[in-house]
Design a protein around this motif. Sequence first.
Motif, PDB file in Angstrom:
ATOM      1  N   MET A  58       0.826  -1.146   0.068  1.00  0.00           N
ATOM      2  CA  MET A  58       0.188   0.131   0.041  1.00  0.00           C
ATOM      3  C   MET A  58       0.997   1.441  -0.116  1.00  0.00           C
ATOM      4  SD  MET A  58      -3.111   1.184  -0.060  1.00  0.00           S
ATOM      5  CE  MET A  58      -3.544   2.555  -0.181  1.00  0.00           C
ATOM      6  N   THR A  59       0.588   2.354  -0.807  1.00  0.00           N
ATOM      7  CA  THR A  59       1.277   3.416  -0.743  1.00  0.00           C
ATOM      8  C   THR A  59       1.214   4.223   0.485  1.00  0.00           C
ATOM      9  OG1 THR A  59       0.244   3.530  -3.249  1.00  0.00           O
ATOM     10  CG2 THR A  59       1.514   5.595  -2.449  1.00  0.00           C
ATOM     11  N   SER A  60       2.582   4.705   0.720  1.00  0.00           N
ATOM     12  CA  SER A  60       2.849   5.349   2.065  1.00  0.00           C
ATOM     13  C   SER A  60       2.311   6.687   2.009  1.00  0.00           C
ATOM     14  CB  SER A  60       4.123   5.211   2.543  1.00  0.00           C
ATOM     15  OG  SER A  60       5.205   5.788   1.700  1.00  0.00           O
ATOM     16  N   TRP A  61       2.375   7.387   3.051  1.00  0.00           N
ATOM     17  CA  TRP A  61       2.058   8.835   2.931  1.00  0.00           C
ATOM     18  C   TRP A  61       3.305   9.525   2.177  1.00  0.00           C
ATOM     19  CZ3 TRP A  61      -2.229  11.285   3.076  1.00  0.00           C
ATOM     20  CH2 TRP A  61      -3.288  10.898   3.836  1.00  0.00           C
ATOM     21  N   LYS A  62       4.520   9.126   2.468  1.00  0.00           N
ATOM     22  CA  LYS A  62       5.708   9.420   2.003  1.00  0.00           C
ATOM     23  C   LYS A  62       5.606   9.570   0.411  1.00  0.00           C
ATOM     24  CE  LYS A  62      10.705   8.723   1.829  1.00  0.00           C
ATOM     25  NZ  LYS A  62      11.802   7.956   2.228  1.00  0.00           N
ATOM     26  N   GLU A  63       4.974   8.242  -0.234  1.00  0.00           N
ATOM     27  CA  GLU A  63       5.345   8.250  -1.457  1.00  0.00           C
ATOM     28  C   GLU A  63       3.998   9.078  -1.973  1.00  0.00           C
ATOM     29  OE1 GLU A  63       6.653   3.572  -2.021  1.00  0.00           O
ATOM     30  OE2 GLU A  63       4.605   4.207  -0.932  1.00  0.00           O
ATOM     31  N   LEU A  64       2.886   8.967  -1.312  1.00  0.00           N
ATOM     32  CA  LEU A  64       1.740   9.817  -1.564  1.00  0.00           C
ATOM     33  C   LEU A  64       1.976  11.269  -1.868  1.00  0.00           C
ATOM     34  CD1 LEU A  64      -1.274   8.225   0.292  1.00  0.00           C
ATOM     35  CD2 LEU A  64      -1.354   8.571  -2.287  1.00  0.00           C
ATOM     36  N   LEU A  65       2.804  11.880  -0.996  1.00  0.00           N
ATOM     37  CA  LEU A  65       2.918  13.251  -0.928  1.00  0.00           C
ATOM     38  C   LEU A  65       3.996  13.989  -1.509  1.00  0.00           C
ATOM     39  CD1 LEU A  65       1.683  13.662   2.744  1.00  0.00           C
ATOM     40  CD2 LEU A  65       0.243  13.998   0.784  1.00  0.00           C
ATOM     41  N   ALA A  66       5.017  12.977  -1.708  1.00  0.00           N
ATOM     42  CA  ALA A  66       6.297  13.611  -2.233  1.00  0.00           C
ATOM     43  C   ALA A  66       6.313  14.467  -3.181  1.00  0.00           C
ATOM     44  CB  ALA A  66       7.361  12.203  -2.667  1.00  0.00           C
ATOM     45  N   GLU A  67       5.385  14.500  -4.273  1.00  0.00           N
ATOM     46  CA  GLU A  67       5.627  15.393  -5.436  1.00  0.00           C
ATOM     47  C   GLU A  67       5.116  16.825  -4.989  1.00  0.00           C
ATOM     48  OE1 GLU A  67       3.928  13.818  -8.749  1.00  0.00           O
ATOM     49  OE2 GLU A  67       5.492  12.155  -8.967  1.00  0.00           O
ATOM     50  N   ARG A  68       4.410  16.620  -4.074  1.00  0.00           N
ATOM     51  CA  ARG A  68       3.437  18.117  -3.721  1.00  0.00           C
ATOM     52  C   ARG A  68       4.170  18.602  -2.304  1.00  0.00           C
ATOM     53  NH1 ARG A  68      -1.993  16.550  -1.201  1.00  0.00           N
ATOM     54  NH2 ARG A  68      -2.105  14.240  -1.910  1.00  0.00           N
ATOM     55  N   THR A  69       5.339  18.270  -2.256  1.00  0.00           N
ATOM     56  CA  THR A  69       6.070  18.693  -0.809  1.00  0.00           C
ATOM     57  C   THR A  69       7.563  19.331  -1.106  1.00  0.00           C
ATOM     58  OG1 THR A  69       5.014  16.939   0.481  1.00  0.00           O
ATOM     59  CG2 THR A  69       6.858  18.216   1.612  1.00  0.00           C
ATOM     60  N   ASP A  70       7.801  20.260  -0.474  1.00  0.00           N
ATOM     61  CA  ASP A  70       9.149  21.140  -0.546  1.00  0.00           C
ATOM     62  C   ASP A  70      10.020  19.970  -0.244  1.00  0.00           C
ATOM     63  OD1 ASP A  70      11.524  22.329  -0.171  1.00  0.00           O
ATOM     64  OD2 ASP A  70      10.597  23.895   1.003  1.00  0.00           O
ATOM     65  N   PRO A  71      10.897  19.682  -1.376  1.00  0.00           N
ATOM     66  CA  PRO A  71      11.966  18.701  -1.119  1.00  0.00           C
ATOM     67  C   PRO A  71      12.758  18.774   0.085  1.00  0.00           C
ATOM     68  CG  PRO A  71      12.046  19.391  -3.257  1.00  0.00           C
ATOM     69  CD  PRO A  71      11.010  20.384  -2.663  1.00  0.00           C
ATOM     70  N   LYS A  72      12.993  20.004   0.769  1.00  0.00           N
ATOM     71  CA  LYS A  72      13.839  20.174   1.988  1.00  0.00           C
ATOM     72  C   LYS A  72      12.923  19.704   3.210  1.00  0.00           C
ATOM     73  CE  LYS A  72      15.868  24.095   4.301  1.00  0.00           C
ATOM     74  NZ  LYS A  72      15.124  24.975   4.916  1.00  0.00           N
ATOM     75  N   LEU A  73      11.639  19.955   3.127  1.00  0.00           N
ATOM     76  CA  LEU A  73      10.868  19.342   4.230  1.00  0.00           C
ATOM     77  C   LEU A  73      11.085  17.821   3.900  1.00  0.00           C
ATOM     78  CD1 LEU A  73       7.982  21.992   4.196  1.00  0.00           C
ATOM     79  CD2 LEU A  73       9.891  22.027   5.618  1.00  0.00           C
TER      80      LEU A  73
END
Lengths: 196, 750
Positions: free
Chosen positions: B1-16
Motif C-alpha cells: 500500500m502506498t505510504s504517505w511519503k510516496e503519496l505526498l512526495a511530489e507536492r512537498t518541498d524537497p527540503k521538508l
Amino acid sequence: MSPAGVTELHRIGVKCLAREAAPLKLVDLIPVFQRWIQAGDFDDLPIDVADYSHVHHGPGVLLVGHSGNYCYEESGGRRGMVYYAKRPVAGGLDTRLAEVAHKALEASRRLAAEAGGLAGLHFPGNELVVFANDRRLAPNTDVAWAALEPPLRTFLERLYPEGYRLAREEDPNERLAAYVSAPGPVALETLLMRLC
Amino acid sequence: MTSWKELLAERTDPKLVREVDAYENQLTLRRQGKIEEGLFQETRLRRGVYGQRYDNGLRHDGIAQRRLAFPCGDLRKGPETLWDAPGMQRIKIPFGGLDSGQMEVLADVAEEYSDGIGHVTTRQDIQLHYVHIEDTPDLMRRLAAVGITTREACGNTVRNVTACPKAGCCREERFDVTRYAEAAMRFLLGHRDTQDFGRKFKVSFSGCAEEACGMAALNDLGYVAQIDGHGRRGFAVYVGGGLGPVPYQAKLYDPFVPEAQILPLAQAVARIFARHGEKKNRGRARLKFLVHNWGIDSFRAAVREELARLPKDPAWTAYLERPSACAERPVHTGRSLAPTGDIAFEAWRERNVYRQRQPGYAIATVVLPLGDITSRQLRRLAQLARRFSGGHVRTTIDQNIDLRWVAETDLPALHRELQAIGLARPGAGGITDVTACPGTDTCKLGIASSRGLAAELSERLTTRAGALDPSFRQLQIKISGCFNSCGQHHVADLGFYGVSRKIDGATVPHFRAVLGARREHNAHEYGQTVGAIPAKRVPEFVDRLTARYLAERQPEEGFPDFIQRLGKQGLKPLLDELARVPPRAVDRSLYTDWHDAREFNTSDIGVGECAGTVVARIDFDLQEAERLHFEAQIALEAGDYRKADETAYAAMLEAARALVRTDEPDAAEDPDTTVREFRGRFYDTGLFQDRFVGGNFAQHLFRRHTDTERAFTRDDARHLLEETQLFIEAAYACHGRMLEQPRTAVGSPA
C-alpha cells in the motif's frame, strides 16, 4: 483506492449511540472513567482521562488507552460510547471490526450499569456508527466505500441477523463512516454474544 | 500500500521531505539503541515532539501510584520518557497565519493521530496531545505537504515567531508587521547561529507601541513597529523579556532599527546568546538573565560589536523582499453594517468584532474554549474562512482564531454559521474568555488543573455574562498550572498559577493570585503576586474581589489601579479568610482539583522537557553524520551502490564539518572548503590523530574526496561505508580529546 488499502485498515472506530432520560453532565463521566482505571480490569492499558466537555459536539470525556481510546462523545450532535483503535489489531478485517465493536459495546454495557449520576443513560443497541480513522487506507471515496462495504456487511449480518440499514457519511471531508440502524432495540448482551 | 511519503512526495518541498526522512531515520536509530537517549530527546524536541504527563510510566490513580506497563518495555525516547507513552506534538504557526487547506490537514491529523482536538497555545502554535511517537513522521509529512513545519517548535531553539493577529488590519498600527515576522521566521529557522542555545528563544512583532497584541515586553527579542522622521520603516527593539517563575520586562535595545537591519540584529543577538548564555544552570539560561547580569548597555555594546563582525548575508534583505505566503484578499466588497436588532448577534459583535482600518471590513474573533477546537469544527471553519475571509485566519495568543477581511455586511451570516458549529461564543478577550495552559491535564510540570479551573470559571461567568457590569466583562483571566507561566498569568487582570499546600496530612491544590497587570504598551507592567487560595475557592475569590472593585472603585479607576490602591494589606483579609482549609473529614472537596475526582497529590509531576537537555552543536552534527551513514547502509542493502557511496562520503564530510565548526563557525560548507579546513585545523595540527593509528582514518576522507574516477560497485561502496564508520568514530574521539585537553595534539600527521 484499491481494496487492498481497506483490508489493511486497523484504525477502526465504533460508536454505540446512547439515549439519556435527562441530559447527562459530561463531567460526571470523569470519576466513572477514573474508577475504571483504578479497577485495573481492562484488556487495554488505560492511561488517563481527558476532559473535553467544554467543546461543542466534541470528544466529550475520553479514557485514553494505549491500544485505543474510549470516549463518551457527541460528534454529529448525537451522544454515544466510542471505542477506536490506535495501534494494530490482530486478525483479518472482519475480526478487527468485531474486536473493535466488542470493545465499544462492552464499554457501553459497563457505562449503562453505572449508578448515580448516570441513571437514565441507556444504549438501545440498534444504532451504530462504524468509521475508518485512516485517510490513507480508507479515504471517504466511492472506491474505498466499495471495498469496505462487503466485509462490513458480513460483520453486520452477524451482529444484526434481523436486518439493518446502512448509510455512508456523505461529506467527503469527513472520515469514511457507515451509519447503521437496526429496526428495533437489541440488548447489548445479545450483541456481545453474537460477536463471541 | 502506498505510504504517505510516496503519496505526498511530489507536492512537498524537497527540503521538508529530507528533514522528515532524516527524523524518521533518527527514530529507527534510537529504536536500535544507536542514538543516546538524551541526544534523541533534544533531537525530537527540535521537531516539536514533546513529552507528556505520565510518560515516565507512572501515574497516581487516586489510590496509589501505578506503573503503566507499556509494551515497549525499557525502550525510551528520552532520559525518563518511555517510547510508547503518548506525547504532545507542537506545530509552529508563524505569526498565527493559516490558510484553509492547512486547517483541513490539521483537522485530519488531529483526528487520526491525536484525540480529535486542536489546541491553540499562548504562542499561536497548535498542539496535538496523546500522539504516539511512531505516528509523528507521517503527521509531519502531511503537514509539510501544506507548507507547515514542526521544526524547532520545542527545545533550545527559536520558538514560534509571534505577531499581532490584527497586523495589516489594525487601526493603530504603524504598518503591517506580517512580512517581517515571516522573514524572521524563515531566516532564523535552522540557522546555524541558532543551534547552540542553552535555552529557548522567543521573538515577537508588534504593530504599535500602545496595544498589548504583540507583547514585546515578555519576549527575548521584541520588535515594535516605528516610522522615523523621514517616513522610513523600522522597529524599536527590546531584548531580554520573559515570564517564567521570575518575570522580566524586556529592555529597550534601540528605539529605531531600520527594517533592513532587523535580521542581522537577530543573528547577532543569537550569537551572543549562544556564546555567552548560561548552559549549565537551566533555571538561569534564558537571555533575560544574560541581559540582566550584563546590563543593557554592555549587552548592547557586545551585540554591536558582533554585528560589525558578521559576514554579510544576502538573506538579510532577500527574505524581506520575498512575496508573503500569506497574501490575503477579501472575498466581498466591504460595506459597513448598521445595528441589526438581533440580540445574540449584537452581543457577539460587542467584543468579537473589530472594525478594520479598511472601511467596511472587520476582524471576527472565534472564541475557542480553553483554546480547543474539534476536527469537525476546524474543517467547517476552514470552509467559512474560504467563504468570508479569503481562506485565511490567524491564531491569537489569547488562544482564539481571527477571521480577517470579513465584509461587515457578511457578519450576520458568519455569526449564524458559527452558531451552527458551536463557535459563536461572545465575550472575546473578556472575563469569560479564560486563557489556560495545559496544566495537569497533560503537562509533566503541572501542579494544579489550570484547564479545570478555567473551564469552571468560564462556565460560571458565562451563565451571568449578560448581567455583568461592562467594566467587569472586559477583565482578563489567565491561568497557569505552575509557576512557569505558559498561561501568561503575569499579564492578566486576574492571573493564577498552580501551587500546593500540605494540610491535615494531605496535599491541597491551590492557586496563587497575580493581580493587576497593565497589558497596554506591549504588556509593560506585570501583575503583583498576592496570596494563595485553595483551587476550589478561586471562583469565590474572583466573585468577591470583582464585586468589591465594582463597589469601591473610584471614578475612572481601572482594575490595575484599584489593585495597586488596595495593596497586599487591603487584600489580606479576603485571602486569609479563603485560605483556611477545613480538615478532610469536614470537606473533602477541597482536597481534589477541578474536573478531577482523584484525591489530589503531586507525585505525578515529572521532569519537564521545556528546559530540555543542553546538547552542543557538534553532538547534533556528529549525529547527523551517523544518520547519513545509516542512510548509506539502507541504500547499500537496496542495491543502490552509487547512492550508498555518495551518502557515505556526505557522512564523512558532515563529521569533518562538525569539527571545523567548533573552530570556525562561519566556514563555508562546500566539500572543498570543508576538506581544506579540516586538513588545516585538525589533520596538519595533529588534533585528529589517534595514538595507535595516527591519521589513517582521515585518509579515508581525503582519498574519497579526490577520487573523481570512482566506480560505484558493491564492494567499493561497502568498503567506503566501513571507512566512514571509522572516520565518524575518530571524529567523536577527536572531539572527546578536545574537551579533555583543548588543543593538544597527540601525534603527528601520518
